[in-house]
Write an enzyme that holds these catalytic residues in place. Structure first.
Site, PDB file in Angstrom:
ATOM      1  N   HIS A 202     -36.571  59.676  90.371  1.00  0.00           N
ATOM      2  CA  HIS A 202     -36.550  58.314  90.925  1.00  0.00           C
ATOM      3  C   HIS A 202     -37.929  57.789  91.314  1.00  0.00           C
ATOM      4  CE1 HIS A 202     -36.853  60.402  94.788  1.00  0.00           C
ATOM      5  NE2 HIS A 202     -37.226  59.251  95.304  1.00  0.00           N
TER       6      HIS A 202
HETATM    7  C1  UD1 Z   1     -37.364  55.015  98.506  1.00  0.00           C
HETATM    8  C2  UD1 Z   1     -38.611  55.614  99.140  1.00  0.00           C
HETATM    9  C3  UD1 Z   1     -38.830  57.008  98.590  1.00  0.00           C
HETATM   10  C4  UD1 Z   1     -37.591  57.863  98.764  1.00  0.00           C
HETATM   11  C5  UD1 Z   1     -36.380  57.153  98.160  1.00  0.00           C
HETATM   12  C6  UD1 Z   1     -35.138  57.959  98.414  1.00  0.00           C
HETATM   13  C7  UD1 Z   1     -40.312  53.932  99.683  1.00  0.00           C
HETATM   14  C8  UD1 Z   1     -41.659  53.408  99.352  1.00  0.00           C
HETATM   15  N1  UD1 Z   1     -39.796  54.832  98.829  1.00  0.00           N
HETATM   16  O1  UD1 Z   1     -37.600  54.900  97.108  1.00  0.00           O
HETATM   17  O2  UD1 Z   1     -39.883  57.611  99.305  1.00  0.00           O
HETATM   18  O3  UD1 Z   1     -37.783  59.096  98.116  1.00  0.00           O
HETATM   19  O4  UD1 Z   1     -36.261  55.859  98.746  1.00  0.00           O
HETATM   20  O5  UD1 Z   1     -34.107  57.617  97.566  1.00  0.00           O
HETATM   21  O6  UD1 Z   1     -39.763  53.540 100.681  1.00  0.00           O
HETATM   22  N2  UD1 Z   1     -32.103  49.899  94.267  1.00  0.00           N
HETATM   23  C9  UD1 Z   1     -30.797  49.512  94.048  1.00  0.00           C
HETATM   24  N3  UD1 Z   1     -29.873  49.786  95.015  1.00  0.00           N
HETATM   25  C10 UD1 Z   1     -30.195  50.404  96.190  1.00  0.00           C
HETATM   26  C11 UD1 Z   1     -31.531  50.757  96.406  1.00  0.00           C
HETATM   27  C12 UD1 Z   1     -32.477  50.508  95.432  1.00  0.00           C
HETATM   28  O7  UD1 Z   1     -30.457  48.965  93.014  1.00  0.00           O
HETATM   29  O8  UD1 Z   1     -29.299  50.629  97.022  1.00  0.00           O
HETATM   30  C13 UD1 Z   1     -33.091  49.672  93.188  1.00  0.00           C
HETATM   31  C14 UD1 Z   1     -33.786  48.342  93.237  1.00  0.00           C
HETATM   32  O9  UD1 Z   1     -34.056  47.952  91.938  1.00  0.00           O
HETATM   33  C15 UD1 Z   1     -35.086  48.664  93.923  1.00  0.00           C
HETATM   34  C16 UD1 Z   1     -35.384  50.049  93.415  1.00  0.00           C
HETATM   35  O10 UD1 Z   1     -34.107  50.671  93.302  1.00  0.00           O
HETATM   36  O11 UD1 Z   1     -36.074  47.744  93.622  1.00  0.00           O
HETATM   37  C17 UD1 Z   1     -36.273  50.870  94.302  1.00  0.00           C
HETATM   38  O12 UD1 Z   1     -35.776  50.921  95.638  1.00  0.00           O
HETATM   39  P1  UD1 Z   1     -36.768  51.039  96.874  1.00  0.00           P
HETATM   40  O13 UD1 Z   1     -36.028  50.859  98.131  1.00  0.00           O
HETATM   41  O14 UD1 Z   1     -37.969  50.166  96.663  1.00  0.00           O
HETATM   42  O15 UD1 Z   1     -37.351  52.492  96.810  1.00  0.00           O
HETATM   43  P2  UD1 Z   1     -36.812  53.865  96.205  1.00  0.00           P
HETATM   44  O16 UD1 Z   1     -37.339  54.017  94.838  1.00  0.00           O
HETATM   45  O17 UD1 Z   1     -35.342  54.021  96.392  1.00  0.00           O
END
Ligand code: UD1
Length: 357
Positions: A202
């Site tokens: 991820h």
């Molecule tokens: C975040 C943390 C990472 C951690 C991870 C655990 C930061 C910078 N990163 O990464 O350290 O290891 O969480 O899982 O805070 N999205 C969805 N649904 C959700 C959540 C996310 O569709 O419920 C998608 C969206 O497109 C979003 C992308 O995932 O833009 C990334 O989500 P984001 O919250 O930015 O960070 P993670 O990659 O999940």
């Protein structure tokens, strides 16, 4: 009665918070009240909702519903929301976990308002400032009154950076507490294959570079073919988007992609698998705690003690290394961990918070 605000928002934080919330509720109900604030960084049910039920977490008193966004926009929205809550009533302390944008927002809001800040999983360093998590960790550590280091390596990192000795507490790791507490409740894994590698990806540097993502998939496919096993791959929503837009999907045909797993499903998958391959920090530890070897799909790791113990190896996104190391480590069983405490980290942390608010 003292009162703290716990700020969580991402999947691994719900898991870590469960260990501490249970200790507060079961051992110190008359001394400490905890209000839970969920920033809403993770919002899909598979990424957030099911953890509250499964881990019997208290309902969040505050839900900011911030959702996804660029780092600046997401963190700013959280900062504004957390500050409003902190201004709306008196808190004796604030508690944050790990290294996500939710951690950073909670830490900044507390520090600016002069609320004593406690950081669980302090002192972790990948020494790679291109990772957003590394920035979040360093800033959150700087702002904390007490830094709860899960391992000696983390403690030494803080010492090297000049932190005063009284700010550092070697607490052990709450994720070990959780494994010990929940292992008996692991879901039954009968829907899983007999022989499989449990794989997750991820991190942005792996998902957002098609070359790296393809190399990882190619390495996993090669490994599975040589070992004679399957690959079970719970897919993070961002990784799902990248899979959907990949020009050549042929590599995915040999991989069993599934929805993100709940915590208890993950424990079952760890018990059933012959090897783990991941870029997640949390899953590296959970593999080690479950007696499974692990390929780290990154060039470096914050959890160097697992590599030193011989239970994990850094393969980065190199398909040949992934396949070779998978064959070497398949079904090897690392020794029981000694570096992460004794499974009593949450009690230690809560006692230390009570002494300092
Ligand atoms: C975040 C943390 C990472 C951690 C991870 C655990 C930061 C910078 N990163 O990464 O350290 O290891 O969480 O899982 O805070 N999205 C969805 N649904 C959700 C959540 C996310 O569709 O419920 C998608 C969206 O497109 C979003 C992308 O995932 O833009 C990334 O989500 P984001 O919250 O930015 O960070 P993670 O990659 O999940």
């Amino acid at each position: 009665m003292k009162k703290i605000l716990t700020v969580v928002g991402a999947r691994p934080q719900f898991i870590k918070a469960a260990a501490i919330s249970h200790v507060i509720r079961d051992l110190y109900p008359d001394k400490l009240q905890e209000d839970l604030l969920n920033t809403g960084q993770h919002y899909d049910d598979a990424m957030a909702g099911n953890f509250f039920n499964e881990l019997d977490l208290p309902r969040a008193r505050y839900n900011l519903g911030v959702g996804s966004g660029t780092h600046g926009a997401q963190t700013a929205a959280m900062l504004k929301g957390v500050e409003e809550v902190m201004l709306s009533e008196h808190y004796d302390g604030a508690l944050v976990y790990g290294d996500t944008n939710s951690t950073l927002a909670g830490a900044l809001a507390a520090a600016k308002l002069g609320i004593p800040l406690f950081h669980v999983e302090a002192g972790l360093r990948s020494f790679n400032r291109a990772m957003p998590e590394e920035i979040n960790r360093i800033v959150s550590d700087q702002l904390s009154l007490r830094l709860f280091a899960p391992t000696i390596t983390a403690m030494e990192n803080l010492r090297r950076e000049g932190y005063a000795e009284e700010r550092i507490v070697m607490s052990g790791d709450v994720m070990l507490d959780n494994i010990l507490n929940y292992n008996d409740k692991a879901k039954n894994g009968e829907h899983l294959p007999n022989r499989f590698i449990l794989a997750t990806v991820h991190r942005n540097f792996n998902t957002d570079c098609e070359e790296r993502l393809k190399n990882i998939l190619a390495g996993l496919c090669k490994a599975a073919e040589r070992i004679g096993c399957e690959v079970v791959f719970p897919v993070h929503p961002r990784t799902r988007q990248r899979f959907d837009s990949m020009s050549d999907k042929s590599l995915l045909k040999n991989i069993r992609t599934v929805e993100p797993m709940s915590y208890l499903e993950t424990l079952a998958a760890l018990k059933g698998c012959g090897l783990v391959a991941t870029d997640s920090g949390g899953l590296q530890k959970e593999a080690y705690f479950s007696g499974r070897s692990c390929l780290v799909l990154r060039p470096e790791t914050e959890w160097s003690e697992i590599v030193t113990a011989g239970a994990a190896t850094l393969t980065d996104a190199d398909s040949t290394r992934i396949a070779d190391e998978a064959c070497r480590l398949w079904e090897t069983r690392p020794k029981a961990p000694t570096e992460f405490g004794e499974g009593k980290a949450a009690v230690h942390i809560v006692e230390e918070i009570l002494k300092n608010i």
